[in-house]
Design a protein around this motif. Structure first.
Motif, PDB file in Angstrom:
ATOM      1  N   GLU A   1       0.814  -1.220   0.000  1.00 46.79           N
ATOM      2  CA  GLU A   1       0.000   0.000   0.000  1.00 46.79           C
ATOM      3  C   GLU A   1       0.848   1.271   0.000  1.00 46.79           C
ATOM      4  N   ASP A   2       2.084   1.197  -0.466  1.00 47.38           N
ATOM      5  CA  ASP A   2       2.951   2.381  -0.334  1.00 47.38           C
ATOM      6  C   ASP A   2       2.613   3.500  -1.296  1.00 47.38           C
ATOM      7  N   GLN A   3       1.862   3.230  -2.360  1.00 49.43           N
ATOM      8  CA  GLN A   3       1.542   4.301  -3.305  1.00 49.43           C
ATOM      9  C   GLN A   3       0.723   5.408  -2.639  1.00 49.43           C
ATOM     10  N   GLU A   4      -0.137   5.046  -1.696  1.00 52.27           N
ATOM     11  CA  GLU A   4      -0.910   6.073  -0.993  1.00 52.27           C
ATOM     12  C   GLU A   4       0.012   6.991  -0.187  1.00 52.27           C
ATOM     13  N   LEU A   5       1.045   6.400   0.407  1.00 46.85           N
ATOM     14  CA  LEU A   5       2.022   7.223   1.130  1.00 46.85           C
ATOM     15  C   LEU A   5       2.742   8.162   0.173  1.00 46.85           C
ATOM     16  N   PHE A   6       3.099   7.681  -1.016  1.00 48.07           N
ATOM     17  CA  PHE A   6       3.797   8.531  -1.985  1.00 48.07           C
ATOM     18  C   PHE A   6       2.922   9.711  -2.400  1.00 48.07           C
ATOM     19  N   VAL A   7       1.630   9.462  -2.571  1.00 48.32           N
ATOM     20  CA  VAL A   7       0.704  10.556  -2.896  1.00 48.32           C
ATOM     21  C   VAL A   7       0.706  11.591  -1.777  1.00 48.32           C
ATOM     22  N   ALA A   8       0.619  11.118  -0.533  1.00 50.89           N
ATOM     23  CA  ALA A   8       0.613  12.038   0.604  1.00 50.89           C
ATOM     24  C   ALA A   8       1.914  12.827   0.687  1.00 50.89           C
ATOM     25  N   LEU A   9       3.043  12.157   0.480  1.00 49.31           N
ATOM     26  CA  LEU A   9       4.337  12.841   0.546  1.00 49.31           C
ATOM     27  C   LEU A   9       4.471  13.872  -0.568  1.00 49.31           C
ATOM     28  N   ALA A  10       3.971  13.541  -1.758  1.00 46.94           N
ATOM     29  CA  ALA A  10       4.039  14.482  -2.879  1.00 46.94           C
ATOM     30  C   ALA A  10       3.171  15.712  -2.599  1.00 46.94           C
ATOM     31  N   LEU A  11       1.976  15.496  -2.045  1.00 43.51           N
ATOM     32  CA  LEU A  11       1.110  16.628  -1.719  1.00 43.51           C
ATOM     33  C   LEU A  11       1.686  17.460  -0.579  1.00 43.51           C
ATOM     34  N   TRP A  12       2.330  16.820   0.366  1.00 45.84           N
ATOM     35  CA  TRP A  12       3.018  17.534   1.451  1.00 45.84           C
ATOM     36  C   TRP A  12       4.088  18.452   0.885  1.00 45.84           C
ATOM     37  N   GLY A  13       4.932  17.912  -0.005  1.00 49.15           N
ATOM     38  CA  GLY A  13       5.942  18.721  -0.683  1.00 49.15           C
ATOM     39  C   GLY A  13       7.180  19.004   0.133  1.00 49.15           C
ATOM     40  N   GLY A  14       7.324  18.374   1.292  1.00 47.63           N
ATOM     41  CA  GLY A  14       8.509  18.578   2.111  1.00 47.63           C
ATOM     42  C   GLY A  14       9.673  17.716   1.660  1.00 47.63           C
ATOM     43  N   PRO A  15      10.817  17.838   2.336  1.00 47.95           N
ATOM     44  CA  PRO A  15      12.008  17.081   1.947  1.00 47.95           C
ATOM     45  C   PRO A  15      11.801  15.574   2.128  1.00 47.95           C
ATOM     46  N   CYS A  16      11.930  14.843   1.044  1.00 48.84           N
ATOM     47  CA  CYS A  16      11.734  13.395   1.075  1.00 48.84           C
ATOM     48  C   CYS A  16      12.789  12.734   0.202  1.00 48.84           C
ATOM     49  N   PHE A  17      13.405  11.707   0.742  1.00 47.73           N
ATOM     50  CA  PHE A  17      14.441  10.953   0.026  1.00 47.73           C
ATOM     51  C   PHE A  17      13.974   9.508  -0.097  1.00 47.73           C
ATOM     52  N   PRO A  18      13.771   9.018  -1.344  1.00 51.60           N
ATOM     53  CA  PRO A  18      13.868   9.750  -2.616  1.00 51.60           C
ATOM     54  C   PRO A  18      12.591  10.537  -2.930  1.00 51.60           C
ATOM     55  N   ASN A  19      12.581  11.145  -4.083  1.00 48.70           N
ATOM     56  CA  ASN A  19      11.475  11.974  -4.533  1.00 48.70           C
ATOM     57  C   ASN A  19      10.204  11.124  -4.657  1.00 48.70           C
ATOM     58  N   PRO A  20       9.113  11.485  -3.975  1.00 47.91           N
ATOM     59  CA  PRO A  20       7.892  10.674  -4.056  1.00 47.91           C
ATOM     60  C   PRO A  20       7.291  10.613  -5.453  1.00 47.91           C
ATOM     61  N   LEU A  21       7.469  11.659  -6.272  1.00 45.32           N
ATOM     62  CA  LEU A  21       6.961  11.595  -7.647  1.00 45.32           C
ATOM     63  C   LEU A  21       7.707  10.534  -8.448  1.00 45.32           C
ATOM     64  N   GLY A  22       9.017  10.427  -8.232  1.00 41.56           N
ATOM     65  CA  GLY A  22       9.787   9.387  -8.897  1.00 41.56           C
ATOM     66  C   GLY A  22       9.360   8.010  -8.444  1.00 41.56           C
ATOM     67  N   MET A  23       9.113   7.850  -7.140  1.00 38.62           N
ATOM     68  CA  MET A  23       8.660   6.557  -6.640  1.00 38.62           C
ATOM     69  C   MET A  23       7.285   6.197  -7.197  1.00 38.62           C
ATOM     70  N   LEU A  24       6.397   7.183  -7.303  1.00 36.71           N
ATOM     71  CA  LEU A  24       5.090   6.937  -7.906  1.00 36.71           C
ATOM     72  C   LEU A  24       5.213   6.481  -9.358  1.00 36.71           C
ATOM     73  N   ALA A  25       6.109   7.124 -10.109  1.00 40.79           N
ATOM     74  CA  ALA A  25       6.280   6.793 -11.518  1.00 40.79           C
ATOM     75  C   ALA A  25       6.815   5.381 -11.725  1.00 40.79           C
ATOM     76  N   CYS A  26       7.510   4.855 -10.712  1.00 42.04           N
ATOM     77  CA  CYS A  26       8.148   3.543 -10.841  1.00 42.04           C
ATOM     78  C   CYS A  26       7.417   2.432 -10.113  1.00 42.04           C
ATOM     79  N   ARG A  27       6.470   2.766  -9.254  1.00 45.05           N
ATOM     80  CA  ARG A  27       5.921   1.744  -8.359  1.00 45.05           C
ATOM     81  C   ARG A  27       5.202   0.632  -9.104  1.00 45.05           C
ATOM     82  N   ASP A  28       4.442   0.953 -10.146  1.00 48.25           N
ATOM     83  CA  ASP A  28       3.865  -0.077 -11.011  1.00 48.25           C
ATOM     84  C   ASP A  28       4.961  -0.544 -11.954  1.00 48.25           C
ATOM     85  N   LYS A  29       5.419  -1.788 -11.775  1.00 49.76           N
ATOM     86  CA  LYS A  29       6.619  -2.245 -12.467  1.00 49.76           C
ATOM     87  C   LYS A  29       6.446  -2.266 -13.984  1.00 49.76           C
ATOM     88  N   GLN A  30       5.262  -2.636 -14.445  1.00 53.30           N
ATOM     89  CA  GLN A  30       5.047  -2.687 -15.887  1.00 53.30           C
ATOM     90  C   GLN A  30       5.034  -1.288 -16.497  1.00 53.30           C
TER      91      GLN A  30
END
Length: 260
Positions: free
Chosen positions: A66-95
């Motif tokens: 269920e980590d994609q929901e966390l990535f959405v929250a982190l991206a909307l928060w916009g604070g310092p996150c390692f790695p970038n939540p937008l990058g993690m969202l773009a990669c989370r679906d492997k296909q």
């Protein structure tokens, strides 16, 4: 004022190491904690649960269902996150990540395919079917002839050659020769080890890291018996504990990031 840093997804003893190296308050959650974003602030459970505390920085490492929901929250928060939540969202679906990566890499290969769940194919040559969102050699099969897809799967030609992983850690690139007793190769085989970095694969990995805006990435390639190179997959949250050298460099990277 010292910052409150939240570690998510790390195991012991990595948590202990990072707590020793990162100044300020550090909260660690080996699995996904409860969290919320409210009025531009991120709040995360304390280590003992219950009351949530305001967090200034997040370091995330792991793959959870269920980590994609966390990535959405982190991206909307916009604070310092390692790695970038937008990058993690773009990669989370492997296909979907593979499709994006193949559009950018210098080494896409040819003859890739896709089979929806329940479909039957009849393949004239050896191919590899991949499904799901897990890595580490799971959810893969080498197939030929008639095959029914239980899950929606990508197909790729079976490329004879050497499997390698190119790991980017900030500005540094390391390369690992993957190993195994059968056609599945992995960093977890005891004979997997570092090797000389292929400059072309390093450049390709840097380019994909820039595309996904990720400071740490590991790409798996085949260097074919014919000398051709083929991208197999992108690991947006690669293993950083299998080799002590990689863990040392990763820990230094995130510790330095906390000081920026």
């Amino acid at each position: 004022m010292q910052e409150h840093v939240c570690l998510i997804g790390f195991d012991e003893p990595e948590i202990t190491v990072l707590k020793q190296q990162i100044s300020g308050r550090v909260t660690a959650h080996p699995s996904l904690p409860d969290y919320r974003v409210e009025d531009g602030q991120l709040y995360v459970d304390n280590e003992q649960g219950g009351w949530q505390s305001h967090v200034d920085r997040v370091i995330f490492h792991g793959i959870f269902e269920e980590d994609q929901e966390l990535f959405v929250a982190l991206a909307l928060w916009g604070g310092p996150c390692f790695p970038n939540p937008l990058g993690m969202l773009a990669c989370r679906d492997k296909q979907a990540c593979l499709v994006r990566a193949l559009s950018q890499t210098r080494y896409p290969g040819r003859g890739r395919g896709y089979v929806p769940a329940g479909s039957v194919v009849n393949l004239q040559s050896k191919q590899v079917a991949k499904w799901g969102n897990w890595h580490c050699g799971e959810n893969k099969a080498r197939i030929q002839g008639e095959w029914r897809a239980e899950f929606s799967s990508t197909l790729e030609p079976f490329y004879p050659g050497d499997a390698v992983r190119v790991v980017l850690l900030g500005e540094e690139v390391l390369q690992i020769r993957l190993a195994g007793d059968d056609w599945l190769k992995s960093i977890h085989d005891p004979t997997a080890d570092f090797m000389e970095v292929d400059v072309e694969l390093a450049d390709d990995t840097r380019a994909l890291a820039r595309y996904f805006d990720l400071p740490v990435i590991a790409n798996d390639y085949i260097v074919g018996d014919d000398g051709q190179k083929y991208l197999l997959e992108v690991n947006h949250i690669p293993n950083v504990t299998r080799f002590p050298l990689i863990w040392e460099r990763y820990a230094a990277l995130v510790t330095d990031w906390c000081q920026t």
